[in-house]
Design a protein around this motif. Structure first.
Motif, PDB file in Angstrom:
ATOM      1  N   LYS A 137       0.836  -1.206   0.000  1.00 23.51           N
ATOM      2  CA  LYS A 137       0.000   0.000   0.000  1.00 23.51           C
ATOM      3  C   LYS A 137       0.870   1.255   0.000  1.00 23.51           C
ATOM      4  CE  LYS A 137      -4.143  -1.686   2.356  1.00 23.51           C
ATOM      5  NZ  LYS A 137      -4.945  -1.620   3.593  1.00 23.51           N
ATOM      6  N   LEU A 168      -6.150  -5.951  -3.258  1.00 27.38           N
ATOM      7  CA  LEU A 168      -5.515  -4.628  -3.295  1.00 27.38           C
ATOM      8  C   LEU A 168      -4.965  -4.333  -4.690  1.00 27.38           C
ATOM      9  CD1 LEU A 168      -4.171  -2.073  -1.950  1.00 27.38           C
ATOM     10  CD2 LEU A 168      -2.182  -3.547  -1.578  1.00 27.38           C
ATOM     11  N   GLU A 172      -6.179  -1.597  -7.499  1.00 29.98           N
ATOM     12  CA  GLU A 172      -5.231  -0.568  -7.938  1.00 29.98           C
ATOM     13  C   GLU A 172      -5.016  -0.602  -9.443  1.00 29.98           C
ATOM     14  OE1 GLU A 172      -3.287   2.825  -7.447  1.00 29.98           O
ATOM     15  OE2 GLU A 172      -4.375   1.773  -5.870  1.00 29.98           O
TER      16      GLU A 172
END
Length: 185
Positions: A137, A168, A172
């Motif tokens: 992240k 994630l 993204e």
């Protein structure tokens, strides 16, 4: 068990004593220092010290997590993007070691978040393959591209093993506009 350990220890001490007795009076013992050591002693010169390349010292300080030493080396001109023979940078290693503090420090110091190693693995590939979501992240928040492929044609998503990491990275990819072609897993 303790008696066995004690007897092994005593036997080892006895063997070492025997070695030392054999050495005393041997040709090696009687020879004394070699010509270089004798010349250095005669002139009062100190023995040369081993010096490591600044890049190796920098990588070692980063691996040790020594921020003060890393900062000092950077002030002395160390390259924050120095790579070892395999193309790994300190940022790659900090990701592999799950050292989030060093990752942050290196990124804030200008480390290239998209630099690939000799096989095209970026720090994000490393974090994804290890399952380190917080580091992934952080890298993404600081410009890591999720659409970079390594030499095997793998995205960070392809080397991710954790479901949360996959979620994630997929989110993204959509956000960065890499398109559905990048979503092949």
């Amino acid at each position: 068990m303790a008696a066995t350990d004690r007897s092994r220890s005593e036997a080892a001490k006895q063997r070492r004593q025997d070695q030392l007795q054999r050495w005393q009076g041997s040709e090696t013992d009687l020879t004394g220092p070699g010509p270089r050591e004798a010349a250095a002693a005669a002139t009062g010169a100190r023995r040369a010290r081993v010096r490591f390349a600044q890049g190796a010292v920098f990588m070692a300080a980063c691996s040790a997590g020594d921020r003060e030493e890393v900062a000092a080396l950077l002030r002395q001109g160390a390259d924050v993007n120095h790579a070892n023979i395999d193309g790994l940078t300190a940022l790659h290693q900090a990701c592999i070691d799950e050292n989030a503090e060093m990752v942050q420090f290196l990124v804030e110091s200008g480390s290239d978040v998209n630099r690939g190693d000799n096989e095209g693995w970026t720090p994000l590939h490393a974090a994804a393959s290890c399952g380190f979501i917080q580091i992934a992240k952080y890298l993404i928040e600081h410009g890591a591209r999720v659409g970079v492929v390594n030499s095997e044609g793998e995205l960070p998503l392809d080397v991710a093993t954790e479901d949360a990491m996959e979620r994630l990275l997929k989110a993204e990819i959509k956000k960065q506009g890499e398109g559905e072609n990048a979503l092949h897993s």
